[in-house]
Design a protein around this motif. Sequence first.
Motif, PDB file in Angstrom:
ATOM      1  N   SER A  28      -6.530  -3.050  -2.149  1.00 24.14           N
ATOM      2  CA  SER A  28      -5.710  -1.840  -2.181  1.00 24.14           C
ATOM      3  C   SER A  28      -5.922  -0.993  -0.935  1.00 24.14           C
ATOM      4  O   SER A  28      -4.953  -0.547  -0.297  1.00 24.14           O
ATOM      5  CB  SER A  28      -6.034  -1.016  -3.438  1.00 24.14           C
ATOM      6  N   SER A  31      -4.488  -2.737   2.127  1.00 17.75           N
ATOM      7  CA  SER A  31      -3.023  -2.704   2.086  1.00 17.75           C
ATOM      8  C   SER A  31      -2.494  -1.339   2.522  1.00 17.75           C
ATOM      9  O   SER A  31      -1.508  -1.257   3.264  1.00 17.75           O
ATOM     10  CB  SER A  31      -2.526  -3.017   0.672  1.00 17.75           C
ATOM     11  N   GLU A  32      -3.165  -0.281   2.077  1.00 22.94           N
ATOM     12  CA  GLU A  32      -2.738   1.074   2.462  1.00 22.94           C
ATOM     13  C   GLU A  32      -2.834   1.260   3.978  1.00 22.94           C
ATOM     14  O   GLU A  32      -1.901   1.782   4.611  1.00 22.94           O
ATOM     15  CB  GLU A  32      -3.597   2.114   1.753  1.00 22.94           C
ATOM     16  N   ASN A  35      -0.170  -0.727   5.867  1.00 23.65           N
ATOM     17  CA  ASN A  35       1.154  -0.113   5.796  1.00 23.65           C
ATOM     18  C   ASN A  35       1.305   1.046   6.777  1.00 23.65           C
ATOM     19  O   ASN A  35       2.393   1.307   7.285  1.00 23.65           O
ATOM     20  CB  ASN A  35       1.440   0.381   4.372  1.00 23.65           C
ATOM     21  N   LYS A  50     -13.130   3.520   5.057  1.00 18.29           N
ATOM     22  CA  LYS A  50     -12.275   4.085   4.008  1.00 18.29           C
ATOM     23  C   LYS A  50     -12.900   3.879   2.631  1.00 18.29           C
ATOM     24  O   LYS A  50     -12.777   4.737   1.746  1.00 18.29           O
ATOM     25  CB  LYS A  50     -10.882   3.444   4.058  1.00 18.29           C
ATOM     26  N   TRP A 109       6.382   1.687  -6.266  1.00 16.21           N
ATOM     27  CA  TRP A 109       5.876   2.432  -5.111  1.00 16.21           C
ATOM     28  C   TRP A 109       5.631   3.898  -5.442  1.00 16.21           C
ATOM     29  O   TRP A 109       4.699   4.515  -4.909  1.00 16.21           O
ATOM     30  CB  TRP A 109       6.847   2.284  -3.938  1.00 16.21           C
ATOM     31  N   ILE A 112       2.323   4.007  -6.977  1.00 10.23           N
ATOM     32  CA  ILE A 112       1.293   3.833  -5.946  1.00 10.23           C
ATOM     33  C   ILE A 112       1.028   5.158  -5.241  1.00 10.23           C
ATOM     34  O   ILE A 112      -0.121   5.560  -5.039  1.00 10.23           O
ATOM     35  CB  ILE A 112       1.721   2.756  -4.934  1.00 10.23           C
ATOM     36  N   ILE A 113       2.102   5.847  -4.860  1.00  9.90           N
ATOM     37  CA  ILE A 113       1.967   7.124  -4.166  1.00  9.90           C
ATOM     38  C   ILE A 113       1.236   8.143  -5.036  1.00  9.90           C
ATOM     39  O   ILE A 113       0.412   8.931  -4.548  1.00  9.90           O
ATOM     40  CB  ILE A 113       3.352   7.658  -3.754  1.00  9.90           C
ATOM     41  N   HIS A 119      -2.559  -0.096  -4.023  1.00  6.15           N
ATOM     42  CA  HIS A 119      -1.570  -0.253  -2.966  1.00  6.15           C
ATOM     43  C   HIS A 119      -1.171  -1.718  -2.798  1.00  6.15           C
ATOM     44  O   HIS A 119      -1.963  -2.627  -3.068  1.00  6.15           O
ATOM     45  CB  HIS A 119      -2.117   0.273  -1.646  1.00  6.15           C
ATOM     46  N   PHE A 185       6.883   7.850   1.113  1.00  4.82           N
ATOM     47  CA  PHE A 185       5.626   8.591   1.210  1.00  4.82           C
ATOM     48  C   PHE A 185       5.840   9.999   1.767  1.00  4.82           C
ATOM     49  O   PHE A 185       5.036  10.895   1.508  1.00  4.82           O
ATOM     50  CB  PHE A 185       4.624   7.834   2.094  1.00  4.82           C
TER      51      PHE A 185
END
Length: 209
Positions: A28, A31-32, A35, A50, A109, A112-113, A119, A185
């Motif tokens: 996750s 992936s974030e 992106n 992170k 999505w 996810i946000i 993510h 986003f």
Amino acid sequence: MPNSNKNKISSPFSKTNQHDQKYKTIISAASELFNVQGTRGTTLSQIADKLKLTKTSLYYYVKTKEELTHQCYLNTCIEMQAIVDKSLSCDGFAIHKLDMLFRLNFECWNDIIKGNRGHLAGLTEIASLSAPHLEEISQHYHHFVMQVKDLINTGIKDGSMHAIHPGKAANAIWGNIFWLPVWLFSVEESERESAYQEWLKIIKFGLSN
């Protein structure tokens, strides 16, 4: 079609792995960052930072960025195939099934946000993968495109869509879907539904009969 077992995609997660939850967290987080910064612009050190892990700890779960990128894309393919399958199984004309495909992607999505799920990595940099991984993920992506192409052909036959070029339209649809999180986003939560409806209206204007 990807894999010999028709639509089945092998999960990057092991059901017997006691560290499975930690690995999902890594997928996750990676992936974030992919992106936002792209796969080429993201390092394993940034992913470790992170997650508040040392780089050595991260190496316990993943050996190379190539491996991690592949696993992130594979995870996305699993989620996308589930969404496609659910969309194709709904009632109504082909345009209604396509509506469901857009709606489920938006809800995915949006969740996810809001932090309600992990993510997913948008399949926007498949070309950065090494040859074996590139072929595997490309096959999955091609399968998604073919499923939507078939749906468009059905829509032309049932009268819910006009006679557009199915292949070009299917590729354009998936391109729009994978760019959805890029602009979503930046939209306030209270405005996302109306923004989604405007986005959908533009796409359907070119599809509906």
